[in-house]
Design an enzyme around this catalytic site. Structure first.
Site, short mmCIF file in Angstrom:
data_model
loop_
_atom_site.label_atom_id
_atom_site.label_comp_id
_atom_site.label_asym_id
_atom_site.label_seq_id
_atom_site.Cartn_x
_atom_site.Cartn_y
_atom_site.Cartn_z
N ASP A 1 -29.04 9.95 -37.52
CA ASP A 1 -27.87 9.40 -36.84
C ASP A 1 -27.09 8.54 -37.81
OD1 ASP A 1 -28.60 10.63 -34.55
OD2 ASP A 1 -29.19 8.83 -33.45
N ASP B 1 -26.87 19.66 -24.72
CA ASP B 1 -27.79 18.68 -24.13
C ASP B 1 -27.96 19.06 -22.67
OD1 ASP B 1 -27.66 17.30 -26.53
OD2 ASP B 1 -26.07 15.95 -25.84
#
Lengths: 193, 251
Positions: free
Chosen positions: B11, B130
């Protein structure tokens, strides 16, 4: 020694240039026919779709220049495919350096093939010091049929030609610029051919 | 033989790695380039960078980071997070990214998948999905898993493939972050309904979880973050174990 990467607006020129930089060789990006003709080594890269790539080459008149080159030339991925006779991808005519056609993988396997696969039957100084079954990084949905000009094979649905050579022209389906240390060795070998 | 891929995910915020990276000063774990080099050296097959910067300035810093990664790392990498236009993709590819992941922007405008795959080639367009299993149904979420949509995971995956995506990165929100294994049943079903590579994401906690993702989930690649960042699992050891279990890997 001068090294030119053909820049025709298609593909991963930066990655190839960086890979050569990592092995200590500066490469020039160029679409200038004269500069390409005069280089000691030429890289013909490419990722994307075949017919638009041929169009981009024609626009810069490079479709006539490339097949006439006399110095060692290395086509990478789509670059290799464009050096072949034809490709099934939008029924595109290639530059005809390699006497082989490009086909699409069938529905029996996942396409694109993405990831690390082995190269075997290595037959050229391009692979000097490289062991058979070394891993290379592939990303492609089309492949060259096995043929007389094959200098490496890889198995995915078929035992296809993952590298080709004819005279001063070399082509690899995989990405040596993204294939870790083994890939860098192939680029080094290309500079000493 | 094509091998199964192990993919650490980083990230990135304003050009730095954030969240759950613990390398005990062996390397500057906040520097994505150093971390990427570390993983490449230890056998990672690919890398994914997820940009969670909220500002334009942050995104530009990430672009500089992409350039540095391309310069110094000799394995392929994907960049995702907030990618929503041809121009975004063009900039990232020109900076040396190998693949681009899109998620919410594809849900808002599915035609974007067609446009991007035609322009840049399917092979560099990954669609990240997702999804969360609610009442026995897999619902697709957007905006980093915060907003539910009316889409079903399997239907959406099929549509994404038909529109030209080259690969799917499926994160199970039920499994993410709790280290109890990947969503193998859903993964195996995805493999039946689509014919492009699938990256499994969410749930990695042990070596066995990776074995299951490949053997039961039939996935082509497995992505994880914290188990690698916290050194619970070393990639080279993981790959040795996978090989012992007859899973083809690059060693």
């Amino acid at each position: 020694m001068t090294l030119v990467i053909i820049d025709y607006g298609i593909g991963n020129t930066k990655s190839v240039q960086f890979a050569f930089k990592r092995i200590g060789k500066e490469a020039v990006l160029s679409s200038n026919p004269r500069e390409i003709e005069q280089a000691d080594r030429v890289i013909f890269p490419g990722v994307g779709e075949a017919s638009s790539a041929i169009k981009a080459l024609k626009k810069k008149k490079l479709d006539k220049v490339i097949p006439q080159l006399k110095q060692p030339v290395l086509g990478i991925c789509l670059g290799m495919q464009l050096l072949c006779n034809t490709t099934q991808e939008n029924k595109t005519k290639g530059l005809g350096v390699f006497n082989v056609d490009i086909k699409r993988f069938s529905k029996k396997v996942k396409a694109p093939q993405i990831g690390w696969n082995t190269i075997t039957n290595l037959k050229s100084n391009l692979f000097k010091g490289i062991n058979s079954n070394s891993f290379m990084y592939f990303v492609h949905s089309y492949y060259a049929l096995d043929c007389m000009e094959a200098i490496a094979n890889t198995y995915y649905e078929y035992n296809f030609a993952s590298a080709l050579q004819k005279d001063n022209f070399y082509g690899v389906q995989f990405h040596p610029e993204k294939s870790s240390l083994v890939g860098e060795q192939i680029l080094k070998n290309f500079l000493t051919l | 033989m094509l091998t199964k891929r192990i993919i650490p995910c980083l990230d990135i915020k304003n050009g730095r790695t954030v969240k759950g990276v613990n390398f005990r000063n062996l390397i500057d774990a906040g520097d994505p380039v150093e971390l990427a080099k570390h993983y490449a050296k230890h056998g990672a097959d690919e890398l994914v960078f997820l940009d969670i910067s909220a500002t334009l300035e942050g995104r530009n810093t990430t672009l500089e980071m992409v350039l540095k990664v391309a310069e110094q790392v000799n394995i392929p990498f994907t960049v995702g997070g907030g990618v929503s236009s041809i121009e975004n993709v063009n900039c990232l590819l020109k900076s040396g990214a190998d693949k681009i992941a899109i998620n919410s922007s594809a849900i808002k405008n599915p035609c974007l998948i067609n446009v991007l795959s035609e322009k840049f080639g399917s092979q560099c367009i990954t669609v990240a999905i997702d999804a969360k299993r609610i009442n026995k149904k897999w619902t697709v979420f957007m905006a980093g898993g915060t907003i539910p949509t009316s889409l079903n995971l399997f239907d959406w995956a099929k549509e994404v493939e038909q529109r030209g995506a080259g690969e799917i990165l499926f994160t199970s929100m039920n499994n993410d972050g709790i280290k109890t294994g990947f969503a193998n049943v859903a993964l195996a079903k995805l493999t039946k309904v689509i014919n492009i590579p699938i990256i499994a994401s969410g749930g990695a906690g042990t070596v066995q979880h990776f074995i299951d993702a490949f053997k039961i989930g039939k996935s082509d690649a497995a992505l994880a973050a914290s188990v690698f960042h916290f050194k619970d699992i070393s990639i080279s050891e993981l790959k040795k174990e996978l090989k012992k279990n007859q899973i083809p890997v690059r060693l």
